[in-house]
Motif scaffolding. Structure first.
Motif, PDB file in Angstrom:
ATOM      1  N   VAL A   1       3.967   0.456   2.519  1.00  0.00           N
ATOM      2  CA  VAL A   1       3.954  -0.672   3.455  1.00  0.00           C
ATOM      3  C   VAL A   1       3.818  -1.963   2.655  1.00  0.00           C
ATOM      4  CG1 VAL A   1       2.772  -1.775   5.386  1.00  0.00           C
ATOM      5  CG2 VAL A   1       2.900   0.721   5.276  1.00  0.00           C
TER       6      VAL A   1
ATOM      7  N   ALA B   1      -3.912  -6.174   2.596  1.00  0.00           N
ATOM      8  CA  ALA B   1      -5.086  -5.417   2.136  1.00  0.00           C
ATOM      9  C   ALA B   1      -5.726  -6.150   0.976  1.00  0.00           C
ATOM     10  CB  ALA B   1      -4.696  -3.997   1.725  1.00  0.00           C
TER      11      ALA B   1
ATOM     12  N   CYS C   1       2.968  -5.819   1.959  1.00  0.00           N
ATOM     13  CA  CYS C   1       1.973  -6.731   2.515  1.00  0.00           C
ATOM     14  C   CYS C   1       2.558  -8.133   2.657  1.00  0.00           C
ATOM     15  CB  CYS C   1       0.732  -6.755   1.639  1.00  0.00           C
ATOM     16  SG  CYS C   1      -0.138  -5.172   1.599  1.00  0.00           S
TER      17      CYS C   1
ATOM     18  N   VAL D   1       0.581  -7.558   7.979  1.00  0.00           N
ATOM     19  CA  VAL D   1      -0.496  -6.715   7.458  1.00  0.00           C
ATOM     20  C   VAL D   1      -0.789  -7.114   6.017  1.00  0.00           C
ATOM     21  CG1 VAL D   1       0.007  -4.744   8.961  1.00  0.00           C
ATOM     22  CG2 VAL D   1       1.118  -4.907   6.718  1.00  0.00           C
TER      23      VAL D   1
ATOM     24  N   THR E   1       0.859  -1.180   0.000  1.00  0.00           N
ATOM     25  CA  THR E   1       0.000   0.000   0.000  1.00  0.00           C
ATOM     26  C   THR E   1       0.897   1.233   0.000  1.00  0.00           C
ATOM     27  OG1 THR E   1      -0.188  -0.014   2.425  1.00  0.00           O
ATOM     28  CG2 THR E   1      -1.915  -1.134   1.165  1.00  0.00           C
TER      29      THR E   1
ATOM     30  N   THR F   1      -4.521   2.730   7.070  1.00  0.00           N
ATOM     31  CA  THR F   1      -4.734   1.643   8.028  1.00  0.00           C
ATOM     32  C   THR F   1      -3.450   0.864   8.262  1.00  0.00           C
ATOM     33  OG1 THR F   1      -7.071   1.390   7.487  1.00  0.00           O
ATOM     34  CG2 THR F   1      -5.956  -0.538   8.404  1.00  0.00           C
ATOM     35  N   LEU F   2      -2.793   0.450   7.186  1.00  0.00           N
ATOM     36  CA  LEU F   2      -1.584  -0.362   7.342  1.00  0.00           C
ATOM     37  C   LEU F   2      -0.417   0.456   7.887  1.00  0.00           C
ATOM     38  CD1 LEU F   2      -1.564  -2.894   4.389  1.00  0.00           C
ATOM     39  CD2 LEU F   2      -2.941  -2.816   6.474  1.00  0.00           C
TER      40      LEU F   2
ATOM     41  N   SER G   1      -6.961   2.049   3.044  1.00  0.00           N
ATOM     42  CA  SER G   1      -6.032   0.925   3.223  1.00  0.00           C
ATOM     43  C   SER G   1      -4.625   1.373   3.594  1.00  0.00           C
ATOM     44  CB  SER G   1      -5.975   0.060   1.964  1.00  0.00           C
ATOM     45  OG  SER G   1      -7.187  -0.618   1.759  1.00  0.00           O
TER      46      SER G   1
END
Length: 213
Positions: free
Chosen positions: A96, A166, A98, A164, A89, A152-153, A149
């Motif tokens: 970040v 998404a 995933c 984490v 993301t 959030t992450l 997203s």
């Protein structure tokens, strides 16, 4: 399959009431550990605040965080009801990566046969993306955009080391632009898809404590 119970909590974050309704009405029976479905509210600031607040609770130490809900597809040929699994993301504050992307793709294909699953970068925005903004974002390499997203992450990893991910459902695409989010309430395919994703999320969660080779 691991014989040990999953003790790491799973926090599933979404923004909108209709997303929360879809997730709450989905199959909740396959979880191996504590699962919380959090409605954060709309927009990056609300999402980051809500997730940070929950993760400050000691009961969520090391919790896995999965951001989900609807998104806008950026690539030509995307359709409402397609799935997007983020490889990373992005927003102006950072990127970040995933965790477990391949597993999520595999489980979503198994859980929702016939649905197209796209993988790639998921970018954040502070507003609903329209018109030429789609092509501008696509040129950065992103395949989809949503407002929560990335925030959030980012909030999740700033709160402590944790896995984490998404996963988003396309509700709006270049050839299928949504006039207003309220039309989702009419029962379009994106709602039904989001209601069906939980078993894949549980498998992702379950995999986190399997021994690494």
């Amino acid at each position: 399959m691991s014989t040990q119970p999953v003790t790491v909590p799973l926090l599933i974050a979404c923004a909108l009431g209709i997303e929360h309704l879809a997730l709450r009405s989905g199959d909740r029976g396959g979880a191996d550990g504590p699962v919380t479905v959090l409605r954060t509210g709309m927009g990056p600031r609300a999402a980051e605040r809500a997730v940070t607040r929950v993760l400050a609770d000691r009961g969520f130490d090391g919790a896995a965080v999965l951001a989900t809900g609807f998104c806008a597809g950026l690539a030509p040929g995307m359709h409402p009801g397609d799935l997007v699994v983020a490889e990373e993301t992005r927003d102006p504050r950072g990127t970040v990566p995933c965790v477990g992307t391949d597993l999520l793709v595999k489980e979503l294909v198994r859980t929702l046969p016939g649905r197209t699953v796209h993988t790639g970068p998921l970018t954040g925005s502070d507003h609903v993306v329209r018109g030429h903004e789609r092509s501008d974002l696509l040129a950065t390499g992103a395949i989809a955009v949503d407002m929560e997203s990335a925030a959030t992450l980012l909030g999740a990893v700033h709160a402590g080391e944790r896995p984490v991910a998404a996963v988003r459902v396309v509700v709006d695409a270049p050839e299928h632009e949504l006039v207003r989010i309220g039309t989702v309430r009419g029962g379009i395919s994106a709602f039904r898809v989001l209601r069906s994703v939980l078993p894949a999320f549980y498998e992702w969660h379950r995999s986190l404590l399997l021994p690494r080779r």
